[in-house]
Design a protein around this motif. Structure first.
Motif, mmCIF file in Angstrom:
data_model
loop_
_atom_site.group_PDB
_atom_site.id
_atom_site.type_symbol
_atom_site.label_atom_id
_atom_site.label_comp_id
_atom_site.label_asym_id
_atom_site.label_seq_id
_atom_site.Cartn_x
_atom_site.Cartn_y
_atom_site.Cartn_z
ATOM 1 N N CYS A 21 -7.553 -4.346 -5.407
ATOM 2 C CA CYS A 21 -7.006 -3.131 -5.403
ATOM 3 C C CYS A 21 -8.048 -1.949 -5.287
ATOM 4 C CB CYS A 21 -6.478 -2.727 -6.708
ATOM 5 S SG CYS A 21 -7.600 -2.780 -8.174
ATOM 6 N N THR A 22 -7.438 -0.944 -4.769
ATOM 7 C CA THR A 22 -8.404 0.142 -4.611
ATOM 8 C C THR A 22 -8.417 1.056 -5.648
ATOM 9 O OG1 THR A 22 -6.397 1.547 -3.349
ATOM 10 C CG2 THR A 22 -8.083 0.289 -1.841
ATOM 11 N N ASP A 23 -9.155 2.135 -5.882
ATOM 12 C CA ASP A 23 -9.264 2.909 -7.162
ATOM 13 C C ASP A 23 -8.147 3.728 -7.365
ATOM 14 O OD1 ASP A 23 -9.905 4.616 -5.151
ATOM 15 O OD2 ASP A 23 -11.432 5.760 -6.370
ATOM 16 N N GLY A 24 -7.116 3.879 -6.212
ATOM 17 C CA GLY A 24 -5.981 4.596 -6.486
ATOM 18 C C GLY A 24 -5.168 3.691 -7.689
ATOM 19 N N LEU A 25 -5.038 2.429 -7.785
ATOM 20 C CA LEU A 25 -4.564 1.764 -8.955
ATOM 21 C C LEU A 25 -5.230 1.976 -10.252
ATOM 22 C CD1 LEU A 25 -2.212 -0.184 -9.518
ATOM 23 C CD2 LEU A 25 -3.799 -2.009 -9.403
ATOM 24 N N LYS A 46 5.689 -2.903 -8.049
ATOM 25 C CA LYS A 46 5.738 -2.424 -9.519
ATOM 26 C C LYS A 46 4.448 -1.878 -9.888
ATOM 27 C CE LYS A 46 7.284 -3.083 -13.899
ATOM 28 N NZ LYS A 46 8.073 -4.053 -15.129
ATOM 29 N N LEU A 47 3.356 -2.600 -9.756
ATOM 30 C CA LEU A 47 2.030 -1.652 -9.888
ATOM 31 C C LEU A 47 1.990 -0.604 -8.966
ATOM 32 C CD1 LEU A 47 -0.303 -5.085 -9.428
ATOM 33 C CD2 LEU A 47 -0.178 -3.620 -11.479
ATOM 34 N N ILE A 48 2.259 -0.298 -8.011
ATOM 35 C CA ILE A 48 2.024 0.636 -7.191
ATOM 36 C C ILE A 48 3.287 1.800 -7.473
ATOM 37 C CG2 ILE A 48 2.739 1.973 -4.789
ATOM 38 C CD1 ILE A 48 1.337 -0.685 -3.706
ATOM 39 N N ASN A 49 4.216 1.550 -7.854
ATOM 40 C CA ASN A 49 5.211 2.509 -8.399
ATOM 41 C C ASN A 49 4.778 3.088 -9.790
ATOM 42 O OD1 ASN A 49 7.017 2.035 -6.213
ATOM 43 N ND2 ASN A 49 8.323 0.360 -7.324
ATOM 44 N N GLU A 50 4.294 2.049 -10.847
ATOM 45 C CA GLU A 50 3.616 2.675 -11.984
ATOM 46 C C GLU A 50 2.692 3.863 -11.729
ATOM 47 O OE1 GLU A 50 4.565 2.069 -15.525
ATOM 48 O OE2 GLU A 50 6.383 2.152 -14.571
ATOM 49 N N SER A 89 0.763 -1.169 0.023
ATOM 50 C CA SER A 89 0.085 0.184 0.045
ATOM 51 C C SER A 89 0.857 1.186 -0.135
ATOM 52 C CB SER A 89 -0.869 0.093 1.316
ATOM 53 O OG SER A 89 -1.876 1.140 1.185
ATOM 54 N N SER A 90 0.416 2.232 -0.770
ATOM 55 C CA SER A 90 1.093 3.499 -0.801
ATOM 56 C C SER A 90 0.018 4.724 -0.354
ATOM 57 C CB SER A 90 1.661 3.748 -1.893
ATOM 58 O OG SER A 90 2.326 5.113 -2.214
ATOM 59 N N ILE A 91 0.672 5.738 0.207
ATOM 60 C CA ILE A 91 -0.334 6.969 0.440
ATOM 61 C C ILE A 91 -0.411 7.839 -0.845
ATOM 62 C CG2 ILE A 91 1.928 8.343 0.768
ATOM 63 C CD1 ILE A 91 0.316 9.863 2.833
ATOM 64 N N GLY A 92 0.550 7.418 -1.817
ATOM 65 C CA GLY A 92 0.345 8.048 -3.158
ATOM 66 C C GLY A 92 1.230 9.448 -3.033
ATOM 67 N N ARG A 93 0.745 10.329 -4.185
ATOM 68 C CA ARG A 93 1.766 11.410 -4.202
ATOM 69 C C ARG A 93 1.086 12.701 -3.690
ATOM 70 N NH1 ARG A 93 4.365 11.501 -10.044
ATOM 71 N NH2 ARG A 93 4.951 13.477 -9.425
ATOM 72 N N ILE A 94 -0.564 12.643 -3.446
ATOM 73 C CA ILE A 94 -0.980 13.887 -3.181
ATOM 74 C C ILE A 94 -1.701 14.115 -1.795
ATOM 75 C CG2 ILE A 94 -3.124 15.181 -3.871
ATOM 76 C CD1 ILE A 94 -2.438 14.758 -6.615
ATOM 77 N N ARG A 95 -2.144 12.647 -1.425
ATOM 78 C CA ARG A 95 -3.083 12.654 -0.189
ATOM 79 C C ARG A 95 -2.150 12.663 1.166
ATOM 80 N NH1 ARG A 95 -8.060 13.171 -1.834
ATOM 81 N NH2 ARG A 95 -8.524 11.516 -3.338
ATOM 82 N N LYS A 96 -2.514 13.299 2.208
ATOM 83 C CA LYS A 96 -1.611 13.623 3.308
ATOM 84 C C LYS A 96 -1.829 12.250 4.305
ATOM 85 C CE LYS A 96 -2.284 18.390 3.264
ATOM 86 N NZ LYS A 96 -2.998 19.884 4.169
ATOM 87 N N GLY A 156 -0.583 9.169 -9.200
ATOM 88 C CA GLY A 156 -0.457 8.991 -7.624
ATOM 89 C C GLY A 156 -1.620 9.903 -6.811
ATOM 90 N N GLY A 157 -2.545 9.956 -7.467
ATOM 91 C CA GLY A 157 -3.540 11.120 -7.071
ATOM 92 C C GLY A 157 -4.289 10.463 -5.887
ATOM 93 N N ASP A 158 -4.419 9.390 -5.505
ATOM 94 C CA ASP A 158 -4.826 8.893 -4.341
ATOM 95 C C ASP A 158 -4.027 7.686 -3.841
ATOM 96 O OD1 ASP A 158 -7.010 8.418 -2.621
ATOM 97 O OD2 ASP A 158 -8.522 7.679 -4.034
ATOM 98 N N ASN A 159 -4.685 7.200 -2.591
ATOM 99 C CA ASN A 159 -3.744 6.016 -1.979
ATOM 100 C C ASN A 159 -3.893 5.010 -2.838
ATOM 101 O OD1 ASN A 159 -5.605 6.887 1.158
ATOM 102 N ND2 ASN A 159 -3.738 7.808 0.420
ATOM 103 N N ILE A 160 -3.017 3.934 -2.845
ATOM 104 C CA ILE A 160 -2.909 2.872 -3.851
ATOM 105 C C ILE A 160 -2.711 1.687 -3.000
ATOM 106 C CG2 ILE A 160 -2.007 1.947 -5.770
ATOM 107 C CD1 ILE A 160 -0.484 4.901 -6.025
ATOM 108 N N THR A 161 -3.499 0.843 -3.203
ATOM 109 C CA THR A 161 -3.179 -0.660 -2.625
ATOM 110 C C THR A 161 -3.646 -1.755 -3.329
ATOM 111 O OG1 THR A 161 -3.842 0.387 -0.215
ATOM 112 C CG2 THR A 161 -4.185 -1.922 -0.383
ATOM 113 N N VAL A 162 -2.780 -2.875 -3.209
ATOM 114 C CA VAL A 162 -3.139 -3.971 -3.960
ATOM 115 C C VAL A 162 -2.832 -5.177 -3.221
ATOM 116 C CG1 VAL A 162 -2.319 -2.794 -6.228
ATOM 117 C CG2 VAL A 162 -0.700 -4.087 -4.911
#
Length: 249
Positions: free
Chosen positions: A192-196, A222-226, A8-15, A232-238
């Motif tokens: 996955c969440t919609d961040g992906l 790799k999915l998260i990094n891509e 899981s990743s916070i993404g590039r925008i979310r706090k 990266g506008g949202d949290n990303i979880t796979v």
């Protein structure tokens, strides 16, 4: 043999990261993977997603069923109960008012799997080179697409694309979607969440899943990094669930 991996990743925008993911086993050795995407308030989404995963996972670990039919009956009860729990908790604590969460999960046995979901987090199947979306988004834009009012391409940038029509903790009634699928040797399930899915297209996701020289964990990363590289506008979880069988994937 069932193998799993998640990231899981916070993404590039979310706090903050309001997604939550975990994998559990029950007394018969069945596996349940759960992915949730929380929403509501500065803490509410995080609380709702963590509650849903933790409560369902603990309850699952106490069961001993080993088939989809009994899993379906159990989930009907448990999802309704968790919906009520989240609603009660939100009522008790003003800071959590309005919290809720999407949920997508897979209960996996030797050669079959049961998918259940509410919201726009997704489950995909990858088997014999074919990549298939297993669930339908519970969202306003998906309803508009089905009615022919907008195209799938327009749905990606629609101003109301974040309006969810089904989730845990928002309404006193829920209508989860269930789907039973075969789960044979070398078959793969992606949760996955919609961040992906808001960053990567289905062909892009499939290409990464098909990279056989990467481990499950590496494919998750790799999915998260891509997804982060492309926005990266949202949290990303796979979460990936593989029926390892005797194959090479």
């Amino acid at each position: 043999m069932i193998k799993t991996a998640f990231a899981s990743s916070i993404g590039r925008i979310r706090k903050s990261n309001q997604d939550f993911v975990q994998v559990f086993k029950n007394k018969s050795g069945a596996t349940m993977a759960i992915v949730c995407d929380g929403m509501g308030g500065h803490q509410g989404g995080d609380v709702a997603s963590t509650m849903a995963v933790s409560h369902l996972g603990h309850s699952f670990s106490e069961t001993d069923f080993s088939d989809c039919a009994n899993a379906h009956k159990w989930l009907d009860v448990q999802l309704s109960s968790e919906n009520e729990t989240i609603l009660r908790t939100a009522d008790r604590f003003p800071d959590l008012n309005g919290m809720g969460t999407t949920i997508v999960l897979a209960v996996v046995f030797d050669h079959q799997a049961l998918i259940a979901h509410l919201g726009d987090s997704r489950a995909y199947g990858y088997a014999e080179g074919k990549f298939v979306q297993l669930v339908e988004d519970h969202s306003l834009v998906n309803e508009l697409v089905k009615m022919g009012q907008i195209t799938k391409q327009q749905a990606l940038t629609h101003p109301q694309k974040n309006i969810i029509t089904q989730s845990l903790g928002v309404s006193s009634t829920i209508d989860p979607e269930f789907r039973e699928i075969p789960f044979n040797d070398d078959d793969l399930i992606l949760l996955c969440t919609d961040g992906l899915t808001s960053s990567l297209t289905d062909p892009q996701i499939q290409q990464i899943l098909a990279t056989k020289d990467l481990s499950l964990k590496d494919r998750c990363h790799k999915l998260i990094n891509e997804a982060n590289r492309l926005g990266g506008g949202d949290n990303i979880t796979v979460c990936l669930v593989l029926n390892e069988g005797g194959g090479s994937r």
